[in-house]
Write a protein that holds these residues in place. Sequence first.
Motif, PDB file in Angstrom:
ATOM      1  N   THR A  72       1.166  -1.243  -0.230  1.00 21.08           N
ATOM      2  CA  THR A  72       0.137   0.148   0.222  1.00 21.08           C
ATOM      3  C   THR A  72       0.784   1.355  -0.307  1.00 21.08           C
ATOM      4  OG1 THR A  72       0.172   0.218   2.382  1.00 21.08           O
ATOM      5  CG2 THR A  72      -2.046  -0.713   1.008  1.00 21.08           C
ATOM      6  N   ASN A  73       0.094   2.639  -0.531  1.00 16.06           N
ATOM      7  CA  ASN A  73       0.814   3.961  -0.713  1.00 16.06           C
ATOM      8  C   ASN A  73       0.838   4.683   1.219  1.00 16.06           C
ATOM      9  OD1 ASN A  73      -1.607   4.310  -0.678  1.00 16.06           O
ATOM     10  ND2 ASN A  73      -0.907   6.546  -1.509  1.00 16.06           N
ATOM     11  N   LYS A  74       0.507   3.834   1.901  1.00 16.12           N
ATOM     12  CA  LYS A  74       0.365   4.102   2.940  1.00 16.12           C
ATOM     13  C   LYS A  74       0.522   2.990   4.590  1.00 16.12           C
ATOM     14  CE  LYS A  74      -1.511   8.658   1.594  1.00 16.12           C
ATOM     15  NZ  LYS A  74      -1.620   9.336   2.050  1.00 16.12           N
ATOM     16  N   LEU A  75       0.756   4.203   5.347  1.00 14.63           N
ATOM     17  CA  LEU A  75       0.705   2.963   6.662  1.00 14.63           C
ATOM     18  C   LEU A  75      -0.165   2.778   6.984  1.00 14.63           C
ATOM     19  CD1 LEU A  75       3.809   4.758   8.603  1.00 14.63           C
ATOM     20  CD2 LEU A  75       3.863   2.860   7.335  1.00 14.63           C
ATOM     21  N   CYS A  76      -0.214   1.646   7.445  1.00  9.88           N
ATOM     22  CA  CYS A  76      -1.648   0.431   7.794  1.00  9.88           C
ATOM     23  C   CYS A  76      -1.985  -0.427   8.580  1.00  9.88           C
ATOM     24  CB  CYS A  76      -2.292   0.323   5.645  1.00  9.88           C
ATOM     25  SG  CYS A  76      -2.384   0.735   4.720  1.00  9.88           S
ATOM     26  N   TYR A  77      -3.244  -0.548   9.101  1.00  9.06           N
ATOM     27  CA  TYR A  77      -3.867  -1.937   9.924  1.00  9.06           C
ATOM     28  C   TYR A  77      -3.698  -2.860   8.244  1.00  9.06           C
ATOM     29  CZ  TYR A  77      -6.791  -5.612  12.216  1.00  9.06           C
ATOM     30  OH  TYR A  77      -7.326  -6.259  12.086  1.00  9.06           O
ATOM     31  N   SER A  78      -3.821  -4.429   7.671  1.00 13.56           N
ATOM     32  CA  SER A  78      -4.101  -4.074   7.189  1.00 13.56           C
ATOM     33  C   SER A  78      -4.205  -5.900   7.247  1.00 13.56           C
ATOM     34  CB  SER A  78      -3.019  -5.272   6.278  1.00 13.56           C
ATOM     35  OG  SER A  78      -2.825  -3.590   5.781  1.00 13.56           O
ATOM     36  N   TRP A  79      -5.784  -6.751   6.625  1.00  8.94           N
ATOM     37  CA  TRP A  79      -6.116  -8.159   6.992  1.00  8.94           C
ATOM     38  C   TRP A  79      -6.641  -8.906   6.005  1.00  8.94           C
ATOM     39  CZ3 TRP A  79      -8.603  -3.842   8.398  1.00  8.94           C
ATOM     40  CH2 TRP A  79     -10.479  -3.703   7.700  1.00  8.94           C
ATOM     41  N   ILE A  80      -7.108 -10.191   5.951  1.00  7.33           N
ATOM     42  CA  ILE A  80      -7.679 -10.241   4.344  1.00  7.33           C
ATOM     43  C   ILE A  80      -9.007 -11.473   4.841  1.00  7.33           C
ATOM     44  CG2 ILE A  80      -7.739 -12.425   3.314  1.00  7.33           C
ATOM     45  CD1 ILE A  80      -5.024 -12.748   2.818  1.00  7.33           C
ATOM     46  N   GLU A  81      -9.861 -11.101   4.497  1.00  9.47           N
ATOM     47  CA  GLU A  81     -11.891 -11.623   4.843  1.00  9.47           C
ATOM     48  C   GLU A  81     -11.431 -12.986   3.492  1.00  9.47           C
ATOM     49  OE1 GLU A  81     -13.678  -8.417   5.984  1.00  9.47           O
ATOM     50  OE2 GLU A  81     -14.383  -8.959   4.202  1.00  9.47           O
ATOM     51  N   TYR A  82     -11.468 -14.641   3.990  1.00 13.55           N
ATOM     52  CA  TYR A  82     -11.534 -14.953   2.948  1.00 13.55           C
ATOM     53  C   TYR A  82     -12.393 -16.799   3.571  1.00 13.55           C
ATOM     54  CZ  TYR A  82      -8.788 -17.649   6.649  1.00 13.55           C
ATOM     55  OH  TYR A  82      -8.764 -18.483   8.008  1.00 13.55           O
ATOM     56  N   GLY A  83     -12.398 -17.808   2.709  1.00 11.75           N
ATOM     57  CA  GLY A  83     -13.100 -18.891   3.414  1.00 11.75           C
ATOM     58  C   GLY A  83     -13.666 -19.509   1.800  1.00 11.75           C
TER      59      GLY A  83
END
Length: 410
Positions: A72-83
Amino acid sequence: MEKEINALPRRQFLGNVSKAGILGSLAAFLPGSSSAEVLKSFTAIPEDGHVFLTKPYLQLPSADGMTIRWVTNKLCYSWIEYGEGNNLNLKAHNVTDGLVDAHNRINFVKLKDLKPGTKYSYRVLSKEITDFQPYSLKYGETISSETYSFSTPKANPEAVSWLILNDIHDRPASIPHLLKLNNEDYDYVFFNGDIFDFQKDEQQIIDHMLNPSTDVFASTKPFMFVRGNHETRGKFSRELKDYFSTKNDKGYFAYQWGPVFNIVLDTGEDKPDDHPVYAGIVDFDGYRKEQAKWLEEIMKSSAYKKAKFRVVMMHIPLYHSGDWHGPMHCRELFAPLFKKYKADIVISGHTHTYGVWPPSAEHPYPVIIGGGPQEGKRTLIKVKADSKTLDLVMLKDDGSEVGKYSLKSS
């Protein structure tokens, strides 16, 4: 605020770019600069907003796991949604020593406890962190990718198929061109070194490897990568590993997929360590010796001995590649082990001259060398194996076959 972004923008980015989380403490090394100015000088800043600089790309495939990376271009908190199937009912983020990964731009999440041989859908999400104080954290915009899918390998697959590219040398159009020569299903892609001329910044990695790969396969099929000698060069070479996941976070590794036991060696530079161009800041001789010790232990393992086929992939070939220091040192260290422990086939690049050399008095195993990078010399190597046969075919960039080799299991 949440925002759905399904199209990855293609923009001109300002300034140089860097690894995840360049911190304000760097300002101490630039007198008169504020931490904000230092951060800006290293970070790609698009013309507007919070965006993905890459689509998600798949790494470290296994029967019960998959690692997914994105930038990403910004500092983040990131996660994944999956199933499973088409579901997105599960959530995963990465935790390191009790801390959820956050305040970074190079994101990865390891999906664990997956079912073998199963299709999964997923999307990645990143929430900007606009202010991070010791006792107060403020979030900004959340962006989401489109939904992709992948399938985990079976627990004990009867067959495996993969594609090998080498010596692209900063010609990103070669990646989709060569991959589109393949008209058969495959499990993964292997990049066998010298995808770049040298490492200068993050934008080069994004534009010349990650985006061309996700455009054609890497969001739905995984890839693996080993350095060539050119990836060891340049001011950003020490950050390169931050963009890829390998087994045990090493530049060299081994893995088994079905009937094939694969060994990946990082052959380092082709010139001596004391060559003036390295200015005294490399030790590839020591690094290759480290790998030789590891290699013998791997080759003594029961998994290696019991595998139907034993494949080595390494950028610099031991033979048919001249007498520079790198090839000769690799030959000194690795050739006796390949012979003693009966490697079945060695696949390399580096020379820019494709060829297939059958077993000989020098090497009791076939040596395969891919071509590239100029038009007319580029190659795609296709390998597929089951319990009885391993077949390798090498295609030139016009689709014509320029080499093949077959092995029968003993």
